[in-house]
Design an enzyme around this catalytic site. Structure first.
Site, short mmCIF file in Angstrom:
data_model
loop_
_atom_site.label_atom_id
_atom_site.label_comp_id
_atom_site.label_asym_id
_atom_site.label_seq_id
_atom_site.Cartn_x
_atom_site.Cartn_y
_atom_site.Cartn_z
N ASN A 128 0.95 2.71 8.38
CA ASN A 128 2.34 2.02 7.88
C ASN A 128 2.10 1.62 6.57
O ASN A 128 1.45 0.57 6.19
CB ASN A 128 2.68 0.77 8.67
N LYS A 187 4.06 0.33 4.11
CA LYS A 187 4.75 -0.45 3.90
C LYS A 187 5.41 0.02 2.45
O LYS A 187 5.70 1.09 2.37
CB LYS A 187 4.10 -1.84 3.67
N HIS A 239 9.04 -4.62 13.31
CA HIS A 239 7.74 -4.94 12.79
C HIS A 239 7.93 -6.65 12.31
O HIS A 239 9.07 -6.89 11.93
CB HIS A 239 7.66 -4.34 11.36
N GLU A 251 7.19 -8.23 9.82
CA GLU A 251 7.66 -8.42 8.35
C GLU A 251 9.21 -8.33 8.55
O GLU A 251 10.07 -9.00 7.63
CB GLU A 251 6.98 -7.57 7.31
N GLU A 300 1.37 -6.34 17.60
CA GLU A 300 0.76 -6.67 16.56
C GLU A 300 0.78 -8.26 16.51
O GLU A 300 1.94 -8.73 15.99
CB GLU A 300 1.69 -6.08 15.49
N GLY A 338 -2.45 -8.33 7.86
CA GLY A 338 -2.87 -8.29 6.44
C GLY A 338 -3.61 -9.41 6.32
O GLY A 338 -4.01 -9.90 5.23
N SER A 347 -4.86 -5.77 11.01
CA SER A 347 -6.54 -5.82 10.59
C SER A 347 -7.15 -4.74 11.17
O SER A 347 -8.59 -4.92 11.59
CB SER A 347 -6.89 -7.14 10.40
P1 PGA Z 1 -2.64 -4.56 8.67
O1 PGA Z 1 -1.01 -4.20 8.86
O2 PGA Z 1 -3.53 -3.37 8.92
O3 PGA Z 1 -2.85 -4.58 7.02
O4 PGA Z 1 -3.20 -5.91 9.16
C1 PGA Z 1 -0.84 -3.66 10.02
C2 PGA Z 1 0.64 -3.57 10.24
O5 PGA Z 1 1.52 -4.41 9.63
O6 PGA Z 1 1.33 -2.76 10.55
#
Ligand code: PGA
Length: 249
Positions: A9, A11, A97, A99, A166, A172, A211
């Site tokens: 992803n 983003k 997601h 976010e 997640e 992140g 992560s």
């Molecule tokens: P990350 O993000 O691997 O940077 O923790 C995962 C995601 O948001 O799908």
């Protein structure tokens, strides 16, 4: 048999030139270096869908979007219809997601509607669920996840969907859930799906995200109920993404 499925992803990162170079390299790796059966996808920024799908239509990986509208058409300025995603030959779309839930108030009900519309348009939804740090610390993970699955997956053809667990506190942050926690929650998700769709539960792909990196991928993928990964940071560079998709080599 559940085929492992790893999705990057991107983003709101990576422009045209970088995307082209990355996907060209990914295609090369997939055709020459992969020894195990795995599905790989990249969710990129929407304006890149058309040129990248045109260029890599025959590629060995899937190209997807990061969100879509919960309506098929109409006065929804700035939104992206599942219909236009289908016209672009988009393979999959991430919905819910954290976010999107956090910054754009995406609700479980809207995610459910999006899943239905995507399926209607022939696009595979990747439905994200996950608890916040506060919920995790208050031992509310089970009830939060079960409620999200119940609402987001209501009355859909679950066999054509992917679920991504997640934990918000792991996204992140560099703080990945231990494989034990990730497995426990992915198992809980499968059992919840079994209650709703007894015949499909064993075939549904459940990804872990938060992560994921080259150090933890092997251990995560070895867990019984984890069938893949949804990867943010480590999907931005081809070298680190390559290490992830080759976890089994
Ligand atoms: P990350 O993000 O691997 O940077 O923790 C995962 C995601 O948001 O799908």
């Amino acid at each position: 048999m559940r085929i492992p499925y790893i999705v990057g992803n991107w983003k709101m990162n990576i422009g045209f030139d970088e995307a082209y170079d990355f996907l060209e390299e990914l295609n090369k790796i997939y055709t020459t270096e992969m020894t195990h059966n795995i599905r790989v996808g990249i969710a990129l920024q929407a304006p890149l869908l058309v040129p990248m799908i045109a260029e890599f239509y025959d590629g060995n990986f899937l190209i997807g979007a990061q969100t879509c509208c919960d309506h098929l058409e109409g006065a929804y300025t700035g939104e992206i219809s599942p219909v236009i995603l289908a016209e672009c030959e988009t393979n999959f779309c991430i919905i819910g997601h954290s976010e999107r839930r956090q910054y754009y108030n995406e609700s479980d009900e809207a995610i459910n509607t999006k899943a239905k519309l995507l399926l209607e348009c022939g696009i595979e939804p990747i439905i994200c669920v996950g608890e916040t740090l506060e919920q995790f610390e208050n031992n509310q993970t089970k009830e939060v996840i079960e409620a999200q699955i119940e609402k987001c997956c209501k009355d859909i053809n679950i066999s054509e969907c992917v679920i991504a667990y997640e934990p918000v506190w792991a996204i992140g942050t560099g703080k990945s859930a231990t494989s034990k926690i990730a497995q426990e929650v992915c198992h809980l998700i499968r059992e919840k799906i079994r209650m709703m769709y007894p015949e499909d539960a064993d075939n549904v792909i459940i990804q872990y995200g938060g992560s994921v990196n080259s150090k933890n991928i092997k251990e995560l993928m070895a867990c019984e109920d984890i069938d893949g990964a949804l990867v943010g940071g480590a999907s931005l560079k081809i070298d680190s993404f390559k290490e992830l998709i080759k976890y089994g080599d």
